[in-house]
Design a protein around this motif. Structure first.
Motif, PDB file in Angstrom:
ATOM      1  N   LYS A   1       2.990   3.965   4.510  1.00 51.41           N
ATOM      2  CA  LYS A   1       1.678   4.682   4.134  1.00 51.41           C
ATOM      3  C   LYS A   1       0.805   3.639   3.785  1.00 51.41           C
ATOM      4  O   LYS A   1      -0.531   3.910   3.882  1.00 51.41           O
ATOM      5  CB  LYS A   1       1.937   5.692   3.192  1.00 51.41           C
TER       6      LYS A   1
ATOM      7  N   PRO B   1      -2.616   4.507   6.155  1.00 49.14           N
ATOM      8  CA  PRO B   1      -2.577   5.842   5.578  1.00 49.14           C
ATOM      9  C   PRO B   1      -3.074   6.808   6.376  1.00 49.14           C
ATOM     10  O   PRO B   1      -3.296   8.200   6.021  1.00 49.14           O
ATOM     11  CB  PRO B   1      -3.504   5.491   4.297  1.00 49.14           C
TER      12      PRO B   1
ATOM     13  N   ALA C   1      -3.487   8.515  -0.316  1.00 53.83           N
ATOM     14  CA  ALA C   1      -2.608   8.274   0.752  1.00 53.83           C
ATOM     15  C   ALA C   1      -1.890   6.973   0.284  1.00 53.83           C
ATOM     16  O   ALA C   1      -0.445   6.808   0.188  1.00 53.83           O
ATOM     17  CB  ALA C   1      -3.049   8.283   2.175  1.00 53.83           C
ATOM     18  N   ARG C   2      -2.708   5.910   0.137  1.00 56.63           N
ATOM     19  CA  ARG C   2      -1.864   4.578  -0.132  1.00 56.63           C
ATOM     20  C   ARG C   2      -1.383   4.655  -1.887  1.00 56.63           C
ATOM     21  O   ARG C   2      -0.264   4.143  -1.889  1.00 56.63           O
ATOM     22  CB  ARG C   2      -2.901   3.424  -0.348  1.00 56.63           C
TER      23      ARG C   2
END
Length: 192
Positions: free
Chosen positions: A25, A29, A48-49
């Motif tokens: 991820k 991402p 997301a990261r």
């Protein structure tokens, strides 16, 4: 209660799968962003990261150190993943699970089941304070190498179950199976 070392390997496997997903991820991402968007949540790359970083940290802590807190964190993350996968499947969205960056597959019941199974392992490890690999009392180098090899294979299989298997099953539903042999005869060929 004394730590249950029998859960050290299974905990390391489910934590390893979590850590791999987190690392992927962070590196890519986009699939996680798409999944967040499909759920109606903000789909920013930093979010997301950030989720990936949380998974990576929890996975590494549980795999290496074990213990109640790290195992409980892994269990909690897998329960959230199961709920997200369930929502994606029940909602009919053909969205990626967002689990493994560009390798992510569409969310299926396989994700829900695998996430619940991983959560059960982590709950068992949390209840029994299972050690991580660093605290596992391997009696010799051969036992240590064998354990690490089995954890690596288990982690690889766990990732394959959540990426390759769902993608294969979804593709199989789109393309009807054809008989490999149209006609089978025993004996000389028939005259035409």
């Amino acid at each position: 209660m004394a730590p249950v070392t029998e859960l050290a390997g299974p905990l390391a496997i489910v934590a390893g799968v979590l850590a791999v997903g987190g690392a992927m991820k962070i590196a890519d991402p986009a699939a996680t962003q798409a999944m967040l968007g499909a759920l109606g949540m903000p789909a920013a790359p930093w979010l997301a990261r950030g989720l990936g970083l949380l998974e990576l940290a929890a996975g590494l802590a549980a795999a290496l150190l074990g213990g109640r807190v790290a195992s409980a964190a892994v269990a909690g993350l897998y329960l959230v993943f199961a709920a997200v996968a369930w929502r994606l499947v029940r909602g009919g969205q053909a969205s990626s699970c967002g689990c493994f960056g560009r390798l992510s597959a569409p969310a299926t019941w396989i994700h829900v089941t695998a996430d619940l199974a991983a959560a059960a392992v982590a709950v068992g490890a949390a209840v029994t304070a299972a050690p991580g690999l660093a605290g596992f009392g391997a009696s010799g180098p051969l036992q240590q190498v064998t354990l690490l090899a089995l954890v690596a294979i288990g982690t690889w299989l766990g990732v394959a179950i959540l990426t390759v298997l769902p993608a294969t099953l979804v593709a199989a539903r789109r393309v009807p199976a054809r008989a490999a042999v149209q006609e089978f005869r025993i004996g000389p060929p028939a005259a035409r």
